[in-house]
Design a protein around this motif. Structure first.
Motif, PDB file in Angstrom:
ATOM      1  N   ALA A 140       5.228   4.803   2.428  1.00 36.89           N
ATOM      2  CA  ALA A 140       5.640   5.962   3.218  1.00 36.89           C
ATOM      3  C   ALA A 140       6.470   5.538   4.430  1.00 36.89           C
ATOM      4  CB  ALA A 140       4.413   6.751   3.657  1.00 36.89           C
ATOM      5  N   ARG A 141       6.142   4.399   5.001  1.00 36.03           N
ATOM      6  CA  ARG A 141       6.849   3.955   6.204  1.00 36.03           C
ATOM      7  C   ARG A 141       8.288   3.531   5.911  1.00 36.03           C
ATOM      8  NH1 ARG A 141       1.725   1.733   7.865  1.00 36.03           N
ATOM      9  NH2 ARG A 141       2.255  -0.358   7.121  1.00 36.03           N
ATOM     10  N   VAL A 142       8.523   2.952   4.736  1.00 37.59           N
ATOM     11  CA  VAL A 142       9.878   2.469   4.445  1.00 37.59           C
ATOM     12  C   VAL A 142      10.771   3.538   3.824  1.00 37.59           C
ATOM     13  CG1 VAL A 142       8.998   0.127   4.101  1.00 37.59           C
ATOM     14  CG2 VAL A 142       9.349   1.597   2.113  1.00 37.59           C
ATOM     15  N   GLY A 145       2.883  13.578   6.177  1.00 37.23           N
ATOM     16  CA  GLY A 145       3.022  13.536   7.622  1.00 37.23           C
ATOM     17  C   GLY A 145       4.334  14.101   8.126  1.00 37.23           C
ATOM     18  N   PRO A 146       4.377  14.473   9.400  1.00 40.55           N
ATOM     19  CA  PRO A 146       5.596  15.071   9.973  1.00 40.55           C
ATOM     20  C   PRO A 146       6.790  14.122   9.962  1.00 40.55           C
ATOM     21  CG  PRO A 146       3.991  14.548  11.687  1.00 40.55           C
ATOM     22  CD  PRO A 146       3.285  14.397  10.384  1.00 40.55           C
ATOM     23  N   SER A 193       0.839  -1.197   0.000  1.00 35.22           N
ATOM     24  CA  SER A 193       0.000   0.000   0.000  1.00 35.22           C
ATOM     25  C   SER A 193       0.874   1.247   0.000  1.00 35.22           C
ATOM     26  CB  SER A 193      -0.903   0.016   1.233  1.00 35.22           C
ATOM     27  OG  SER A 193      -0.123   0.173   2.413  1.00 35.22           O
ATOM     28  N   LEU A 194       0.247   2.401  -0.256  1.00 35.70           N
ATOM     29  CA  LEU A 194       0.958   3.671  -0.168  1.00 35.70           C
ATOM     30  C   LEU A 194       1.413   3.943   1.262  1.00 35.70           C
ATOM     31  CD1 LEU A 194      -1.146   6.033  -2.480  1.00 35.70           C
ATOM     32  CD2 LEU A 194       1.100   5.035  -2.961  1.00 35.70           C
ATOM     33  N   ASP A 195       0.591   3.560   2.244  1.00 37.31           N
ATOM     34  CA  ASP A 195       0.976   3.747   3.646  1.00 37.31           C
ATOM     35  C   ASP A 195       2.273   3.005   3.960  1.00 37.31           C
ATOM     36  OD1 ASP A 195      -1.154   5.384   4.260  1.00 37.31           O
ATOM     37  OD2 ASP A 195      -2.441   3.737   4.910  1.00 37.31           O
TER      38      ASP A 195
END
Length: 248
Positions: free
Chosen positions: A120-122, A144-145, A115-117
């Motif tokens: 973003a996390r990696v 996100g910050p 997913s896009l989420d």
């Protein structure tokens, strides 16, 4: 014979071109309307949603559609499930036209996520200057910050709307893209990580080759699962053959 193409992709336009001939069927292409100035296919064109599966089923009945072809983007998941439900309700044959996904080759440094989420996390572990090629929808995921220190080059057909990444440059462009251009883009912007969806096809694939040559990691968002039990083909030519078999 009336064929409805759920389109918006290169393959959908090519399919309409192949079907719209002197002795061919009546062809209507449906576009979602998310792009301000889409490349219109030949034949009849409608723009906008149907109001869910029930609305699509009613449209199929009202316009006496004999064949429905889902040639939407591989990540336009909702319409594919609506198409399957609507085709069953209206008793209309359904075919999915899906370009094959990309496959990592020797030298590729791919990081596949669901997913896009997850993308973003990696990202912070992989680079600081990001070439983001997932389209203007979903940019809020990267706003996100925790990603404020990253810089993003966002390529999109239309101007993105907020929320967007805090540090971002927008490149308005539309494929197909050439390998030389992608090499220069990565070099000029000092890109050290690429984020893309597994859209497949050749129009946007050169960025993958350019990243491989430069030793740049690529975060690849895997395709969502589509509805079960729907026949599918990989090329517009195969879809044309399916239509012709239906028409006898």
């Amino acid at each position: 014979m009336h064929v409805l193409i759920l389109g918006g992709t290169t393959e959908a336009r090519r399919l309409a071109e192949l079907l719209v001939t002197g002795a061919g069927p009546r062809v209507t292409s449906s576009l979602a309307g998310r792009v301000a100035a889409p490349r219109l296919p030949p034949g009849e064109v409608r723009v906008g949603g149907f109001g869910g599966a029930q609305g699509l089923a009613e449209w199929l009945r009202e316009h006496r559609v004999d064949a429905l072809i889902d040639a939407t983007h591989p990540f336009a998941g909702t319409i594919s499930f609506n198409a399957a439900t609507a085709a069953a309700l209206a008793h209309v044959p359904l075919l999915a036209l899906r370009r094959p996904g990309w496959v990592a080759g020797e030298g590729d440094d791919w990081h596949e996520v669901g997913s896009l989420d997850m993308a973003a996390r990696v990202l912070p572990e992989l680079g600081r200057r990001v070439f983001l090629t997932t389209g203007r929808m979903g940019l809020a995921t990267f706003s996100g910050p925790e990603l404020a220190a990253l810089w993003f080059l966002v390529r999109s057909v239309d101007t993105p709307e907020p929320p967007c990444p805090a540090r971002m440059e927008v490149l308005l462009d539309r494929g197909p893209f050439a390998l030389d251009g992608e090499r220069e883009l990565l070099r000029r912007h000092r890109i050290d990580v690429v984020v893309t969806k597994d859209s497949g096809g050749s129009a946007t694939a050169p960025k993958l080759a350019a990243a491989r040559e430069a030793g740049i990691p690529v975060v690849v968002v895997r395709r969502p699962t589509g509805p079960e039990g729907v026949a599918d083909v990989a090329t517009p030519e195969e879809a044309v053959a399916w239509v012709r078999r239906l028409g006898g």
